[in-house]
Design an enzyme around this catalytic site. Sequence first.
Site, mmCIF file in Angstrom:
data_model
loop_
_atom_site.group_PDB
_atom_site.id
_atom_site.type_symbol
_atom_site.label_atom_id
_atom_site.label_comp_id
_atom_site.label_asym_id
_atom_site.label_seq_id
_atom_site.Cartn_x
_atom_site.Cartn_y
_atom_site.Cartn_z
ATOM 1 N N PHE A 92 65.120 44.485 63.222
ATOM 2 C CA PHE A 92 66.259 44.791 62.418
ATOM 3 C C PHE A 92 66.443 43.718 60.887
ATOM 4 O O PHE A 92 67.384 43.120 60.895
ATOM 5 C CB PHE A 92 67.433 44.901 63.092
ATOM 6 C CG PHE A 92 67.610 45.854 64.111
ATOM 7 C CD1 PHE A 92 66.812 47.126 63.845
ATOM 8 C CD2 PHE A 92 68.083 45.490 65.319
ATOM 9 C CE1 PHE A 92 66.958 48.141 65.010
ATOM 10 C CE2 PHE A 92 67.921 46.449 66.452
ATOM 11 C CZ PHE A 92 67.344 47.906 66.208
ATOM 12 N N ASN A 137 89.356 47.809 77.849
ATOM 13 C CA ASN A 137 88.734 46.976 78.827
ATOM 14 C C ASN A 137 88.999 45.549 78.612
ATOM 15 O O ASN A 137 89.387 44.737 79.527
ATOM 16 C CB ASN A 137 87.474 47.295 78.728
ATOM 17 C CG ASN A 137 86.938 48.403 79.485
ATOM 18 O OD1 ASN A 137 86.692 48.466 80.719
ATOM 19 N ND2 ASN A 137 86.853 49.564 79.068
ATOM 20 N N TYR A 163 84.681 44.223 69.282
ATOM 21 C CA TYR A 163 84.239 43.343 70.063
ATOM 22 C C TYR A 163 84.827 41.850 70.013
ATOM 23 O O TYR A 163 85.567 41.467 70.807
ATOM 24 C CB TYR A 163 82.824 43.487 70.271
ATOM 25 C CG TYR A 163 82.430 42.491 71.372
ATOM 26 C CD1 TYR A 163 82.710 42.508 72.676
ATOM 27 C CD2 TYR A 163 81.374 41.296 70.876
ATOM 28 C CE1 TYR A 163 82.026 41.261 73.621
ATOM 29 C CE2 TYR A 163 80.924 40.381 71.699
ATOM 30 C CZ TYR A 163 81.361 40.586 73.207
ATOM 31 O OH TYR A 163 80.854 39.453 74.105
ATOM 32 N N ILE A 204 75.435 38.235 83.369
ATOM 33 C CA ILE A 204 75.823 36.832 83.378
ATOM 34 C C ILE A 204 76.567 36.456 84.759
ATOM 35 O O ILE A 204 76.226 35.428 85.548
ATOM 36 C CB ILE A 204 76.394 36.215 82.536
ATOM 37 C CG1 ILE A 204 75.744 36.641 80.976
ATOM 38 C CG2 ILE A 204 76.821 34.763 82.394
ATOM 39 C CD1 ILE A 204 76.479 36.241 79.825
ATOM 40 N N ARG A 232 70.404 46.031 60.947
ATOM 41 C CA ARG A 232 71.566 46.595 62.002
ATOM 42 C C ARG A 232 73.122 45.943 61.446
ATOM 43 O O ARG A 232 73.269 45.135 60.842
ATOM 44 C CB ARG A 232 71.412 45.855 63.372
ATOM 45 C CG ARG A 232 71.960 46.862 64.427
ATOM 46 C CD ARG A 232 71.679 46.134 65.672
ATOM 47 N NE ARG A 232 71.768 44.762 65.933
ATOM 48 C CZ ARG A 232 71.641 44.301 67.192
ATOM 49 N NH1 ARG A 232 71.345 44.930 68.159
ATOM 50 N NH2 ARG A 232 71.986 42.903 67.368
ATOM 51 N N HIS A 241 69.460 44.377 73.596
ATOM 52 C CA HIS A 241 69.216 42.883 73.290
ATOM 53 C C HIS A 241 67.628 42.703 72.831
ATOM 54 O O HIS A 241 66.988 43.271 73.431
ATOM 55 C CB HIS A 241 69.595 41.861 74.517
ATOM 56 C CG HIS A 241 71.040 42.187 74.742
ATOM 57 N ND1 HIS A 241 71.664 43.143 75.538
ATOM 58 C CD2 HIS A 241 71.913 41.556 73.924
ATOM 59 C CE1 HIS A 241 73.188 42.864 75.536
ATOM 60 N NE2 HIS A 241 73.236 42.138 74.679
HETATM 61 N N1 UFG Z 1 67.311 42.456 67.147
HETATM 62 C C1 UFG Z 1 66.251 43.222 66.819
HETATM 63 N N2 UFG Z 1 65.618 44.305 67.467
HETATM 64 C C2 UFG Z 1 66.030 44.797 68.401
HETATM 65 C C3 UFG Z 1 67.377 44.046 68.972
HETATM 66 C C4 UFG Z 1 67.787 42.833 68.358
HETATM 67 O O1 UFG Z 1 65.615 42.630 65.694
HETATM 68 O O2 UFG Z 1 65.714 45.574 69.039
HETATM 69 C C5 UFG Z 1 67.845 41.471 66.500
HETATM 70 C C6 UFG Z 1 69.157 41.493 66.052
HETATM 71 O O3 UFG Z 1 69.361 42.121 64.700
HETATM 72 C C7 UFG Z 1 69.938 40.280 65.958
HETATM 73 C C8 UFG Z 1 68.799 39.355 67.118
HETATM 74 O O4 UFG Z 1 67.670 40.277 67.186
HETATM 75 O O5 UFG Z 1 69.374 39.627 64.758
HETATM 76 C C9 UFG Z 1 69.588 39.192 68.296
HETATM 77 O O6 UFG Z 1 70.166 40.489 68.753
HETATM 78 P P1 UFG Z 1 70.862 40.920 70.119
HETATM 79 O O7 UFG Z 1 71.268 42.240 70.253
HETATM 80 O O8 UFG Z 1 69.819 40.391 71.277
HETATM 81 O O9 UFG Z 1 72.114 39.729 70.032
HETATM 82 P P2 UFG Z 1 73.220 39.749 68.973
HETATM 83 O O10 UFG Z 1 72.843 38.411 68.291
HETATM 84 O O11 UFG Z 1 73.433 40.942 68.315
HETATM 85 O O12 UFG Z 1 74.344 39.577 70.051
HETATM 86 C C10 UFG Z 1 74.812 38.446 70.995
HETATM 87 C C11 UFG Z 1 75.618 38.959 72.169
HETATM 88 C C12 UFG Z 1 76.620 39.834 71.522
HETATM 89 C C13 UFG Z 1 77.741 38.830 70.839
HETATM 90 C C14 UFG Z 1 76.814 38.291 69.693
HETATM 91 C C15 UFG Z 1 77.768 37.373 68.828
HETATM 92 O O13 UFG Z 1 74.882 39.809 72.885
HETATM 93 O O14 UFG Z 1 77.631 40.057 73.008
HETATM 94 O O15 UFG Z 1 75.691 37.982 70.109
HETATM 95 O O16 UFG Z 1 77.283 37.567 67.381
HETATM 96 F F1 UFG Z 1 78.623 39.510 70.150
#
Ligand code: UFG
Length: 324
Positions: A207, A91, A140, A12, A281, A188
Amino acid sequence: MQVLVCGGAGYIGSHMAKWLAARDVAVTVLDNLSTGHREAVQWGELVQADLLDPASLDRAFAGRRFDAVMHFCARSLVGESMTQPYAYYANNVSGTLNLLQAMQQHGVGRLVFSSTAAVFGQPTRDRIDEDHPRAPINPYGASKLMVERMLTDAYAAYGLRSVALRYFNAAGASPDGDIGEAHTPETHLIPNVLRAALGTGPALKVFGDDYPTADGTCVRDYVHVDDLAQAHLLSLAYMDQHAGAHVFNLGNGRGFSVREVIGAAEQVSGKVVAHEIAPRRAGDPAVLVASSERVRTELGWQPKYTALAPIIESAWRWHCKPSF
Ligand code: UFG
């Protein structure tokens, strides 16, 4: 105007540096290059410094004059924060405290801080507004909430003006494809979907498909990284007019499921996204969608990317680059 972009070699932060430079704002990037990429620093001077090393921060500020700081340095993986909480508090909290002290010593009184939807924990309503209870369920989110509190105290005691932007799901890449999202390891959703489409990554693991959502997969609010950058620039102007420590939720206010992301990526790429259903997850709420009313009305934010396809299209262009 002179802005210090801390974490400007990251995903970002590098888009922010480019956005500012295109609007004639002078940029200096501060980064320790632990997860950032030197080649992403194309706008402004790179100063290598570490938030956990106050002497290096002092050197970074000395002899330079900044009107404001934008602070993108952080550890940001929810799962990792569960197993390495000390690293997150060091951090994200101690590092930020060092940065605030350096700003104070060098007379810089404006900060835009990257906060997160993770400060809310499990949502209790469909659209999350700024006043939704803050109850983080992982270190986090807790670390970011602690900084929000520090900023309130910093305003009360020292008059530091700040805007904390609670990002929902940052996504996409610069439209001309020169910079984009590259984490190691990549956790992500959108990058993993696109790598599965390109065949440069494994089949996507979805997931969980038993959530209480329309298609059983998690719903998230994806915000284009340039729209995030726009909100940061607006925050600078906002702080000129408004003293205080402010917070805004930064999401489009529209949710898309994991299956919808896969479908949109298949349309954009013309390729099949190989995927399989995997267990849930830990720590994933079913739905996370922002109420973007306050950021639109008070900050004047007008996102350019409100549909999923153009966000994914921009990420796809970056992923298709031969050097990627
Ligand atoms: N997902 C999958 N498979 C993957 C990766 C993600 O199914 O390989 C799903 C996750 O379970 C989730 C959605 O896709 O439901 C989005 O997942 P991301 O990992 O892309 O993003 P998150 O929502 O977990 O995380 C984001 C930010 C974090 C922040 C969070 C706030 O990246 O920094 O939103 O809840 F903390």
